[in-house]
Design a protein around this motif. Structure first.
Motif, PDB file in Angstrom:
ATOM      1  N   ALA A   8     100.074  11.437  -6.378  1.00 14.36           N
ATOM      2  CA  ALA A   8      99.696  12.589  -5.555  1.00 14.36           C
ATOM      3  C   ALA A   8     100.454  13.836  -5.991  1.00 14.36           C
ATOM      4  N   LEU A   9     101.746  13.677  -6.301  1.00 13.64           N
ATOM      5  CA  LEU A   9     102.521  14.832  -6.766  1.00 13.64           C
ATOM      6  C   LEU A   9     101.933  15.388  -8.061  1.00 13.64           C
ATOM      7  N   ASN A  10     101.578  14.529  -8.982  1.00 13.98           N
ATOM      8  CA  ASN A  10     100.980  15.019 -10.215  1.00 13.98           C
ATOM      9  C   ASN A  10      99.684  15.767  -9.953  1.00 13.98           C
ATOM     10  N   THR A  11      98.908  15.236  -9.027  1.00 17.98           N
ATOM     11  CA  THR A  11      97.668  15.907  -8.644  1.00 17.98           C
ATOM     12  C   THR A  11      97.952  17.333  -8.202  1.00 17.98           C
ATOM     13  N   LEU A  12      98.962  17.460  -7.337  1.00 20.01           N
ATOM     14  CA  LEU A  12      99.310  18.781  -6.839  1.00 20.01           C
ATOM     15  C   LEU A  12      99.697  19.725  -7.981  1.00 20.01           C
ATOM     16  N   SER A  13     100.531  19.245  -8.901  1.00 23.35           N
ATOM     17  CA  SER A  13     100.927  20.089 -10.038  1.00 23.35           C
ATOM     18  C   SER A  13      99.711  20.505 -10.857  1.00 23.35           C
TER      19      SER A  13
ATOM     20  N   LEU B  50      89.886  19.170  -6.849  1.00 22.62           N
ATOM     21  CA  LEU B  50      90.492  18.266  -5.871  1.00 22.62           C
ATOM     22  C   LEU B  50      89.603  17.043  -5.648  1.00 22.62           C
ATOM     23  N   VAL B  51      88.297  17.273  -5.559  1.00 18.12           N
ATOM     24  CA  VAL B  51      87.349  16.170  -5.412  1.00 18.12           C
ATOM     25  C   VAL B  51      87.439  15.236  -6.625  1.00 18.12           C
ATOM     26  N   LEU B  52      87.520  15.830  -7.781  1.00 17.94           N
ATOM     27  CA  LEU B  52      87.605  15.039  -9.014  1.00 17.94           C
ATOM     28  C   LEU B  52      88.901  14.215  -9.055  1.00 17.94           C
ATOM     29  N   ALA B  53      89.927  14.725  -8.387  1.00 17.95           N
ATOM     30  CA  ALA B  53      91.195  13.997  -8.363  1.00 17.95           C
ATOM     31  C   ALA B  53      91.165  12.849  -7.356  1.00 17.95           C
ATOM     32  N   LEU B  54      90.652  13.108  -6.163  1.00 21.75           N
ATOM     33  CA  LEU B  54      90.785  12.129  -5.075  1.00 21.75           C
ATOM     34  C   LEU B  54      89.589  11.196  -4.922  1.00 21.75           C
ATOM     35  N   ALA B  55      88.385  11.683  -5.208  1.00 25.90           N
ATOM     36  CA  ALA B  55      87.197  10.861  -4.941  1.00 25.90           C
ATOM     37  C   ALA B  55      87.210   9.533  -5.686  1.00 25.90           C
ATOM     38  N   PRO B  56      87.702   9.480  -6.946  1.00 27.26           N
ATOM     39  CA  PRO B  56      87.680   8.189  -7.638  1.00 27.26           C
ATOM     40  C   PRO B  56      88.576   7.129  -6.998  1.00 27.26           C
ATOM     41  N   GLN B  57      89.503   7.539  -6.106  1.00 28.71           N
ATOM     42  CA  GLN B  57      90.412   6.577  -5.477  1.00 28.71           C
ATOM     43  C   GLN B  57      89.854   6.000  -4.174  1.00 28.71           C
ATOM     44  N   VAL B  58      88.732   6.539  -3.698  1.00 28.16           N
ATOM     45  CA  VAL B  58      88.231   6.136  -2.382  1.00 28.16           C
ATOM     46  C   VAL B  58      87.574   4.756  -2.450  1.00 28.16           C
ATOM     47  N   GLU B  59      87.827   3.965  -1.409  1.00 27.27           N
ATOM     48  CA  GLU B  59      87.188   2.652  -1.261  1.00 27.27           C
ATOM     49  C   GLU B  59      86.445   2.590   0.055  1.00 27.27           C
TER      50      GLU B  59
END
Lengths: 190, 190, 190, 190, 190, 190
Positions: A8-13, B50-59
């Motif tokens: 998550a920290l890397n994401t933020l950076s 942000l979507v590209l960062a987090l969406a792939p982690q969703v289950e």
């Protein structure tokens, strides 16, 4: 969980670095004397709109949503390098610009997700139909902004007009049609 | 073919209208005294990242590419209305803002494609998991920009800090985790 | 005295909110592609100068100073709502924009003084001769800025030219005369 | 009528010159390192709002509307001279700045109306109660903008804080009260 | 050494004051309606490039490096006064502008070095060949920026065209030749 | 004479290209979130002022005027390449950036004069004492702008503070002294 924490920290950076795209100018316009030019973020979003307009008309069908994902990520290395103008990239050793972008993508986009890195690589390789389609839209978006500058009365943009004219857009019929409309609209500015 | 001709012209008009997103400020930052605030285009692109960062982690898995398409189109009516600040939309009659956006989307996005209109409607209805995910990322992106302003030394943004704190991000675990990282990072600014 | 204390604090809050008028663009110009458009504050001040020029020539005489006070306050709700573009206000339910402005004026201008609220209401009602005069000057000021943009070589502003042409300025002779000079000056730009 | 014709043209020229107030910075902020400072138009409008807030509380009553007219015109010569910073005006021969402003007012404001010229002269002479009141509000508005910059986290503005502290606002009780509120608010920033 | 210590601090103060040249507009362009005009720093650097281009061609030879040093310092007092527009300086008492600049130079440039003060005085006296050459280049640089604005489609700059036409550049042959090329290029814009 | 004619045209083209330095940001500040950062022109002029301040104190004496000429030309290739940020140049093949600059200098500066090209080459080779002195001043100027940003309340610039701290300025005593003053001033910001 500590892995997730780090991630998550890397994401933020990475996200903070990428915010620079909203402040960095498209250098070509700046060098041509446009005082407050289009930003890289503005160009990327406009290209995504163009993809959303033309991709659904392509036969055989494209994966439109993936094409949009390619678009969204295609210029992201510029958040670290700025938009290197044509003059400069032509004077770099052959392949240097592309290698530079790949290295930046490795460290910047891996902060987002493997998918982000994969989408950028697909775009850079220019092998899939979607990536070749997006590359054309990237070039045509320059024509949309050019038309806006020309209609606003701006002159001295002949290099851009030539670049647009020289573009080969024949690989996708809806792109070629839009290209031709754009050219006509530009000629009507004079 | 004359139909295609017309359609290409409409596409051009719509694209030109949408370029305004690169010039229009996110009004909330402007009202809070930020001199040269984030643009709507910058916000949209950052939300897509942000979507590209987090969406792939969703289950269970989301359709990430479609989520990005929803993101790319979510604020497009603001090209005609500007970013109506919270004060103003709260004082409008109930439902007026959403109806306004739907009407703008009808005329502006139909110039792009039926798919563009469909993606915006999916976002506006907030029924699909992808649309609800993107709505959360839209809110969290405010936190990313807020953190950048705070780290740059800017003060007087307490309303935004409160808004972020009050956000319920529990529907998607990776979003909740990122939300909590963001809050910690903000607290470390003081 | 505690009442006065509170009142001064409210004044400060209202004044700080109203400073946003110097940062908010006149949205119509921004949507038409003007990169760094006139601000709302610039428009209001220019309208006040126009009133100061034309109001003393009106017969029977107007209360010029009150007309200036009406001008100074006429767009103040936009400090909270931004300058809602024509496209957007036309798509809102009938009367919604005016009601929105009245509500904003109630809470924002009451921080200044009862007189501030009264002057805005007189303007909004459009019943007094002074308020109708100022409303015309508000529209004509658009023509002054339009002329400056046209003389600077800017194109693509035909909607504004049409709007100005369609304006009925016959209610006040000095306004009608100025309107006609402005039209001639605009025609000489071509 | 040919006289009126000429007069309308002069009005247009004067109005166009005065539009520069929306582009010219308040030089003091620029010299102190503020990147995108308040404009002269923004300052004038904010001062008018301050007058509208405080003037109705003064005893014996002021002519509030005329005070607003004085405010609207008070910095208009700066459309030709720019906002001469303190350093510069202190180094000019005694009276040179005021004489410069009078000469500019003669040629610039006569394009508006005799009333415009008269209101500026009343302000410059500083004899009427209204003009002395407006002069204090002009100085206090600097404090409002200063507070906004300080609350935004900006530092390095100590000269402005000293200037505000040294201001004698005792001639009008509501001004003195507001001055004191402003000072307290500034102290709470640290 | 304590003397050196003091001197370094003064240098820092002077350098910080001089940074304002990068934020202050060339006022003439701003008054002519250019939205985001050339800065004083941009003008000075461009003039130095012009000197570097033309000075080596002058016969008998000039001290080119000293001419560049004169250029670099020639507008430095404007860091405190801003760029006083022609209208304003013509209305000041005879000699007032030059005296103002000398006083500012005394206190601002002495923070740099005696050499800095000496170079500015040489420029202001306009006696050496180098200083007269730089003064011409200062005027011709206006023509370079004018050409860029004209080629970009900007209109309404006739005063600048007249000023350039009226310039007597005959004292140095390479300057006269460049002047004439510039005039031709400007005529080809129409 | 036809040769001179051609040469003057080339000069004009080169000067117009170089005007971009007044519009291009110092990319490092932009990437660090500064909204409206110092331009390259502003940086070059400020470095020239620093050279003018410190060079006269160096023992044995430097050719101060030539050092200023080196400064004026040192970043001119950036008019075509933009200011390539550290991240990017570190990821380019070894020597690629310097070779790029040499090629740009060949074609851009030859439009000015052989002297311009020679001064840039002297700077790039870093062999003469003047060129090594200017290179240090180029780095220290970053510290001056950094101090201004820090005093203005800006945070998040730790990389720049580290870079400044790591600079070896011992080769020239006046530079080392100024470096140390700058560091103290920066520490006093906290």
């Amino acid at each position: 969980m500590s892995i997730n924490h780090t991630s998550a920290l890397n994401t933020l950076s990475a996200l903070i670095s990428l915010l620079a795209l909203d402040r960095l100018p498209r250098t070509g316009w700046a060098l041509a004397g446009v005082e407050d030019p289009e930003t890289i973020a503005g160009h990327v979003l406009s290209t995504a709109h163009l993809v959303l307009a033309l991709a659904p008309q392509v036969e055989p069908p494209l994966d439109v949503d993936r094409a949009i994902a390619l678009t969204v990520i295609h210029d992201s290395p510029e958040a670290w390098t700025g938009d290197l103008p044509k003059h400069a990239s032509e004077l770099l050793p052959h392949g240097a610009k592309r290698e530079l972008e790949a290295r930046v993508a490795d460290s910047l986009l891996s902060g987002l997700s493997q998918l982000a890195r994969a989408r950028h690589e697909e775009y850079a390789r220019a092998e899939s139909r979607e990536s070749r389609f997006v590359r054309l839209c990237d070039k045509l978006q320059l024509g949309v902004q050019l038309l806006v500058y020309r209609r606003a009365g701006r002159r001295g943009l002949d290099d851009f007009i030539e670049t647009l004219k020289a573009l080969d857009s024949s690989a996708f019929a809806p792109v070629a049609l839009f290209h031709s409309e754009l050219q006509s609209a530009l000629e009507n500015c004079d």
